[in-house]
Enzyme design. Structure first.
Site, PDB file in Angstrom:
ATOM      1  CG  ASP A   9      -0.234  -0.107   2.611  1.00  0.00           C
ATOM      2  OD1 ASP A   9       0.944  -0.455   2.740  1.00  0.00           O
ATOM      3  OD2 ASP A   9      -0.857   0.575   3.491  1.00  0.00           O
ATOM      4  CG  HIS A 241       6.410  -0.580  10.645  1.00  0.00           C
ATOM      5  ND1 HIS A 241       6.515  -0.921  11.917  1.00  0.00           N
ATOM      6  CD2 HIS A 241       6.230   0.673  10.637  1.00  0.00           C
ATOM      7  CE1 HIS A 241       6.116  -0.028  12.573  1.00  0.00           C
ATOM      8  NE2 HIS A 241       6.257   0.936  11.893  1.00  0.00           N
TER       9      HIS A 241
HETATM   10  C1  BDR Z   1       2.401  -0.827   8.657  1.00  0.00           C
HETATM   11  O1  BDR Z   1       1.167   0.170   8.435  1.00  0.00           O
HETATM   12  C2  BDR Z   1       1.558   1.011   7.193  1.00  0.00           C
HETATM   13  O2  BDR Z   1       1.409   2.411   7.454  1.00  0.00           O
HETATM   14  C3  BDR Z   1       2.983   0.776   7.122  1.00  0.00           C
HETATM   15  O3  BDR Z   1       3.218   1.014   5.752  1.00  0.00           O
HETATM   16  C4  BDR Z   1       3.151  -0.692   7.553  1.00  0.00           C
HETATM   17  O4  BDR Z   1       3.031  -1.565   6.533  1.00  0.00           O
HETATM   18  C5  BDR Z   1       2.881  -0.396  10.019  1.00  0.00           C
HETATM   19  O5  BDR Z   1       2.061  -0.541  11.042  1.00  0.00           O
HETATM   20 CA    CA Z   2       2.658  -1.168   4.022  1.00  0.00          CA
END
Ligand code: BDR
Ligand code: CA
Length: 310
Positions: A9, A241
């Site tokens: 995303d 992340h």
């Molecule tokens: C996740 O949420 C999204 O904002 C980031 O891209 C990551 O995949 C972290 O909680």
């Molecule tokens: Ca993400």
């Protein structure tokens, strides 16, 4: 090279994860499917095409997926305060010349898993909507996929988008709960470990000093994300992340996992990932609870700019 499909995303850390996946040369990226989340699915698709062009990897197929959760209207809005108005830290990139594919994301996933049985790792860096749709269309993929690595959840630590919930799971909780219970071989890389791997202003300085178009791009997009995390969470940098989930797909040894029964709350604390006892009708998933942050960070920093050659 391990065959992978990456679902994104895009999002700043998605962009870093894509760059890491490409530059590591450890993964054969069959395609990138996109989903709503940090931004709309259209924006995620545009951002992904732009990132691939910057990385000179525009030959990787990009396939737009779902625009909203499977069973409800949007629960969560876009995360523009975290990723910037355009999802890439407000860094302006040229309008992409390459085009997204027109096949449905779940068909792209199914076609590839059927063509390469037991050979494909599916890496989910956004909500689990596209994967849930693919499993619902043909449950045989539970046996066909080699494994699934999901960035999502906060099993033994607090959430981020809500005190009880992590963003990717909260974005489509029904899809996540369905996938967790499906029996698909799954490694969960959540906030339990990703908040122990931080990208700091010092790391960005390294990229700035390298001063190549590629390293400048990484530095430019990361600043907005780091500023948010330092300001809002009092951390020394932003959580890596999505890159950590790619790292785990490259080398499972970056983390220690435990097989646990995990459910997603669909009630009062919607989006919460929590452990349940063995008695429940439920599949085990491997939950990452410890990370060798130094080993991962060294690998990430080396690969993302130099690749494996130096
Ligand atoms: C996740 O949420 C999204 O904002 C980031 O891209 C990551 O995949 C972290 O909680
Ligand atoms: Ca993400």
């Amino acid at each position: 090279m391990k065959k992978v499909i990456i679902d994104v995303d895009t999002g700043i850390d998605d962009a870093l994860a894509i760059a890491y996946a490409i530059r590591s040369e450890a993964l054969d990226i069959l395609g990138i499917t996109t989903c709503f989340g940090n931004v709309s699915v259209e924006e995620a698709t545009r951002n992904t095409l732009q990132v691939l062009e910057v990385l000179q990897a525009a030959d990787i197929p990009v396939v737009p997926g779902y625009a909203k959760p499977l069973e409800r209207d949007h629960l969560k809005g876009k995360a523009l305060h975290v990723h910037g108005e355009n999802g890439l830290g407000n860094v302006e990139l040229p309008v992409p010349e390459s085009r997204a594919r027109t096949i449905a994301a779940e068909d792209f996933i199914l076609d590839n898993l059927r063509s390469f049985p037991k050979q494909v790792t599916y890496i989910a860096l956004g909500s689990l909507t596209n994967l849930a749709a693919a499993i619902q269309k043909d449950p045989a993929i539970i046996e066909l996929v080699d494994k699934v690595v999901v960035m999502g959840g906060a099993v033994r630590v607090p959430g981020n988008v809500k005190p009880h919930a992590e963003a990717n799971i909260y974005t489509d909780p029904e899809a996540a709960d369905f996938v967790f219970q499906s029996g698909i071989p799954l490694t969960l890389v959540g906030l339990d470990v990703t908040l122990k791997t931080l990208l700091t202003p010092e790391d960005v300085k390294v990229w700035e000093e390298l001063d190549t178009p590629h390293s400048r791009f990484l530095a430019d997009i990361s600043k907005f994300y780091i500023d948010f995390y330092m300001r809002e969470n009092g951390l020394a940098g932003c959580g890596l992340h999505d890159p950590l989930a790619v790292g785990v797909a490259i080398d499972q040894e970056f983390v220690k996992t435990e097989p646990l029964y995990v459910r997603v709350d669909l009630g009062e604390e919607i989006g919460k990932t929590y452990e349940v006892g063995r008695g429940e009708e439920q599949s085990l998933i491997d939950v990452a609870l410890e990370v060798d942050a130094e080993k991962f960070k060294d690998h990430f920093m080396q690969m993302i700019v130099h690749g494996p050659g130096v």
